[in-house]
Design a protein around this motif. Structure first.
Motif, PDB file in Angstrom:
ATOM      1  N   ALA A  19       0.850  -1.200   0.000  1.00 61.36           N
ATOM      2  CA  ALA A  19       0.000   0.000   0.000  1.00 61.36           C
ATOM      3  C   ALA A  19       0.885   1.250   0.000  1.00 61.36           C
ATOM      4  CB  ALA A  19      -0.912  -0.005   1.221  1.00 61.36           C
ATOM      5  N   ALA A  26      -8.353   2.902   7.038  1.00 62.76           N
ATOM      6  CA  ALA A  26      -8.931   2.081   5.955  1.00 62.76           C
ATOM      7  C   ALA A  26      -7.872   1.139   5.384  1.00 62.76           C
ATOM      8  CB  ALA A  26      -9.489   2.988   4.862  1.00 62.76           C
ATOM      9  N   ILE A  27      -6.622   1.612   5.354  1.00 60.82           N
ATOM     10  CA  ILE A  27      -5.543   0.741   4.839  1.00 60.82           C
ATOM     11  C   ILE A  27      -5.364  -0.446   5.782  1.00 60.82           C
ATOM     12  CG2 ILE A  27      -3.135   0.636   4.076  1.00 60.82           C
ATOM     13  CD1 ILE A  27      -3.079   3.676   3.940  1.00 60.82           C
ATOM     14  N   THR A  28      -5.302  -0.165   7.090  1.00 58.63           N
ATOM     15  CA  THR A  28      -5.064  -1.280   8.013  1.00 58.63           C
ATOM     16  C   THR A  28      -6.302  -2.183   8.104  1.00 58.63           C
ATOM     17  OG1 THR A  28      -5.580   0.200   9.872  1.00 58.63           O
ATOM     18  CG2 THR A  28      -3.259  -0.207   9.422  1.00 58.63           C
ATOM     19  N   SER A  29      -7.491  -1.592   7.922  1.00 60.89           N
ATOM     20  CA  SER A  29      -8.657  -2.480   8.024  1.00 60.89           C
ATOM     21  C   SER A  29      -8.780  -3.360   6.771  1.00 60.89           C
ATOM     22  CB  SER A  29      -9.910  -1.668   8.367  1.00 60.89           C
ATOM     23  OG  SER A  29     -10.753  -1.548   7.305  1.00 60.89           O
ATOM     24  N   GLN A  30      -8.368  -2.834   5.602  1.00 58.70           N
ATOM     25  CA  GLN A  30      -8.351  -3.679   4.390  1.00 58.70           C
ATOM     26  C   GLN A  30      -7.326  -4.810   4.573  1.00 58.70           C
ATOM     27  OE1 GLN A  30      -6.651  -1.937   0.813  1.00 58.70           O
ATOM     28  NE2 GLN A  30      -8.332  -2.752  -0.423  1.00 58.70           N
ATOM     29  N   THR A  31      -6.214  -4.466   5.185  1.00 55.26           N
ATOM     30  CA  THR A  31      -5.185  -5.482   5.468  1.00 55.26           C
ATOM     31  C   THR A  31      -5.749  -6.552   6.394  1.00 55.26           C
ATOM     32  OG1 THR A  31      -3.413  -3.901   5.187  1.00 55.26           O
ATOM     33  CG2 THR A  31      -2.905  -5.799   6.540  1.00 55.26           C
ATOM     34  N   ASN A  32      -6.481  -6.093   7.386  1.00 54.37           N
ATOM     35  CA  ASN A  32      -7.059  -7.038   8.347  1.00 54.37           C
ATOM     36  C   ASN A  32      -8.062  -7.987   7.690  1.00 54.37           C
ATOM     37  OD1 ASN A  32      -6.897  -7.910  10.985  1.00 54.37           O
ATOM     38  ND2 ASN A  32      -8.895  -7.008  11.434  1.00 54.37           N
ATOM     39  N   THR A  33      -8.796  -7.470   6.708  1.00 55.60           N
ATOM     40  CA  THR A  33      -9.744  -8.328   5.979  1.00 55.60           C
ATOM     41  C   THR A  33      -8.981  -9.427   5.235  1.00 55.60           C
ATOM     42  OG1 THR A  33     -11.144  -6.405   5.704  1.00 55.60           O
ATOM     43  CG2 THR A  33     -11.632  -8.269   4.275  1.00 55.60           C
ATOM     44  N   LEU A  34      -7.851  -9.035   4.655  1.00 53.85           N
ATOM     45  CA  LEU A  34      -7.015 -10.022   3.960  1.00 53.85           C
ATOM     46  C   LEU A  34      -6.477 -11.058   4.947  1.00 53.85           C
ATOM     47  CD1 LEU A  34      -5.495 -10.824   1.288  1.00 53.85           C
ATOM     48  CD2 LEU A  34      -3.609  -9.407   2.115  1.00 53.85           C
TER      49      LEU A  34
END
Ligand SMILES: Cc1cc2nc3c(=O)[nH]c(=O)nc-3n(C[C@H](O)[C@H](O)[C@H](O)COP(=O)(O)OP(=O)(O)OC[C@H]3O[C@@H](n4cnc5c(N)ncnc54)[C@H](O)[C@@H]3O)c2cc1C
Length: 487
Positions: free
Chosen positions: A73, A99-107
């Motif tokens: 990212a 939002a970057i860390t939460s997208q990472t968390n989804t992954l």
């Protein structure tokens, strides 16, 4: 069980009838999962006990996956802001760090399910137990009051961030990699303690995302096990991006104040104070062994607490094996998985079946900075200290057509061969996506290829892999005088 330490000291453990054994694995990371599939392939029943980190352990939850996702990212943002192509104007802004860390968390959650839980859910004979395990003796594992009887035991409890003993550090709210990839907001500034791969990857990632970052490294160089030309060049590139790198730093004390954290340190004979909003401790890893009650079973550890194992990954007690970060270096997810599978194979071997010894040769490794650092086998200094008459060529990335077209010419490839028989001994690369070329050199080292072999292979034009061919050609030729694709 009263037969504690049966086979103790003989190097052999009680025979288990083929296909009828029960392997208890303590830990639920990559080593444990690789061991689970290997043991069940052999018809064994497996109970896997995990606690602390969620299933999947370090790599998927707090290590490889979130770090590399955030690094990517940050790289996307960096490239959008600054590229070298004429006629294209672009810009980029971080609008929502959370939002970057939460997208990472989804992954992370998706991969934890897909690559760990789903892999074992349909395998008969696997039970996953949540709880903290400890050894009662060499065949009994206690988990929250429940006692599991094992025919063999595998300890794969991994490691956690090592926090150095610096006065005041324990009293401040420091970050480790267990929490840093989940931050909802980026700090304005951060001090990163450490100068090895995890520290450097985090430092560049934060800098690229707009965080003022200072690296405080105890050694005189970052990545101190690598050669000075390589680490000096990497320092230069990181500093160009505004990572503040301080080396030779002796930490004296840490304290928190109204606006963050202050570190007092001795640097080159002077006392200096560094201040930032947050502090990230990335000074190495320590094994998760204290709570296992290893003494109850007689399992020995080294002076840093890592479990001692032999070439077959058996601990000092027959029938108890260990794998992954808990046995120390190398500490990578691919070596942890390899060791887990190998340990399970040896643990579940039929009576009389010879044990397999671990073999890491050759072991490629990567530092995911940009440019990346990657290596395999020996560099010049290592070859010389092994008594080999070695020769190393250094190919600047400015000679690689792919790098020129991409306008990513930072760094170089160093290829080392034995002067006597032309065999490839190893390589180091510092280049954008440089790790991608390391597997070719790994194959060359593994299968004892020569520089001439590499130089005579077709390498598609323009690929990064051409760097290997050009470096191989450089033994004895000035590649800058060759025409395109010439050999
Ligand atoms: C920030 C970071 C980035 C990394 N990036 C990379 C990378 O890019 N590539 C790479 O190859 N490697 C990378 N690594 C290293 C890699 O993550 C580890 O080498 C690997 O995950 C170790 O796996 P393991 O199975 O040995 O242990 P772990 O994955 O740590 O699993 C051990 C599990 O056992 C649990 N446990 C501990 N004690 C007990 C107990 N008493 N009872 C029950 N359970 C217990 C732990 O909580 C954990 O869930 C990275 C590591 C970090 C920290």
């Amino acid at each position: 069980m009263s037969d504690c330490c049966e086979g103790h000291g003989t190097g052999r453990s009680r025979a288990v009838p083929n296909g009828a054994g029960h392997l208890v694995i303590i830990g639920g990371g990559s080593a444990a999962f690789a061991a689970t599939t290997r043991a069940t392939d052999r018809g064994w029943r497996v109970t896997l006990v995990n606690d602390g980190l969620p299933i999947g352990g370090t790599c998927v939850n707090v290590g490889c996956v979130p770090s590399k996702a955030l690094i990517r990212a940050a790289e996307a943002h960096h490239r959008a802001r600054s590229h070298s192509f004429a006629g294209i104007e672009s810009s980029s802004r971080v609008t929502d760090f959370g939002a970057i860390t939460s997208q990472t968390n989804t992954l992370v959650e998706a991969l934890r399910q897909e690559k760990y839980l789903d892999v074992v859910k349909d395998i008969p004979g696997v039970e996953i137990v949540k709880g903290r395990a400890r050894l009662r003796n060499h065949r009994e594992i206690e988990v929250d009051g429940r006692v599991l009887q094992a025919d063999r035991v595998l300890i794969a409890t991994g490691a956690r961030p090592r926090v150095p003993e610096v006065p005041g550090l324990a009293q401040v709210e420091y970050l480790t990699t267990d929490a840093v990839f989940k931050l909802r907001e980026a700090p304005n500034s951060i001090l990163v303690l450490g100068g090895r791969y995890i520290a450097l990857e985090c430092a560049q990632m934060f800098t690229r995302l707009g965080v003022k970052t200072t690296v405080l490294q105890r050694s005189e160089r970052i990545l101190p096990t690598e050669s000075a030309p390589l680490t000096d060049a990497l320092s230069g590139y990181l500093e160009e991006e505004a990572v503040d790198i301080q080396t030779g730093v002796e930490l004296r004390s840490v304290r928190s104040g109204r606006t963050g954290v202050s570190v007092e340190a001795a640097v080159g004979g002077e006392t200096r104070t560094f201040h930032a909003e947050r502090i990230l401790v990335a000074t190495g890893r320590t094994p998760n062994t204290e709570e296992l009650d290893l003494k109850a079973a007689g399992v020995e550890v080294d002076r840093d607490g890592f479990i001692k194992v032999d070439e077959n990954l058996q601990t000092t007690i027959p029938g108890i094996y260990a794998a992954g970060d808990v046995i120390g270096e190398p500490m990578f997810v691919y070596t942890a998985a390899y060791e887990g599978a190998l340990a399970a194979e040896n643990a579940c071997a039929a009576d009389g079946e010879p044990a397999r010894a671990r073999d890491y040769h050759p072991l490629p490794w990567v530092v995911f900075t940009d440019p990346q650092v990657a290596g395999v086998g020996m560099d010049q200094a290592q070859a010389e200290s092994a008594g080999i008459d070695a020769e190393t060529v250094k190919l600047p990335m400015t000679k690689v057509p792919r790098a020129l077209a991409a306008r990513e010419t930072h760094g170089f490839l160093q290829l080392t061969r034995s002067r006597g028989n032309d065999r490839i001994l190893g390589a180091r690369v510092l280049a954008h996506e440089g790790s991608e070329i390391m597997m070719e050199v790994s194959l060359a080292v593994r299968f004892r290829m020569t520089a001439r072999d590499l130089a005579s292979m077709f390498h598609p034009y323009l690929t990064l892999g051409e760097a290997v061919k050009l470096a191989a050609l450089s033994f004895g030729k000035d590649v800058s005088k060759l025409s395109c694709c010439a050999t």
